[in-house]
Write a protein that holds these residues in place. Structure first.
Motif: not given
Length: 141
Positions: A107, A42-43, A131, A123-128, A120-121
């Protein structure tokens, strides 16, 4: 003839039972490796960035897992007195704050070795990823 039929049925039952039991349970090592692979994709991390990211992520996940187990155990325990409930709430709050502090340290460590955009990518990928995993788990029930 009946004997062979009963033996075949019995063996089939054992095979089906064994096969069904293989799919139960949570495999943490698989979860961790799948998450790292997902985040890397993702990142869009290259090989060098992945080599820097992976040990930091694994260390953070190991520390976070210990805290998460404590919180889960406290939430599953039964309490009888008001003082027990109060202590449990305070402990859980303390451990959740430790988890957030751990994430901040994670972080900060990533920012030392990777560009901020990649962090940042990540962090977003981990949350995604979390989910998606929770959605899949809820769909199985």
């Amino acid at each position: 003839m009946r004997r062979i039929f009963y033996i075949t049925i019995l063996m089939l039952a054992f095979v089906m039972t064994g096969h069904a039991q293989q799919h139960h349970g949570f495999d943490y090592a698989r979860f961790q490796s799948d998450m790292i692979t997902f985040i890397a994709n993702e990142a869009k991390l290259n090989a060098a960035q992945l080599q820097q990211f992976k040990p930091i992520c694994e260390a953070m996940l190991a520390q976070k897992r210990v805290l998460f187990k404590r919180v889960r155990e406290a939430n599953r325990s039964t309490y009888t007195t008001n003082e027990d409930f109060k202590n449990a709430i305070q402990k859980v709050d303390k451990w959740e704050l430790e988890m957030k502090t751990l994430e901040k340290t994670y972080h900060d460590n990533l920012l030392k070795v990777l560009p901020a955009q990649k962090v940042f990518l990540i962090i977003k990928a981990e949350a995604k990823y979390h989910k998606q995993v929770f959605r899949r788990a809820a769909g199985r029930r």
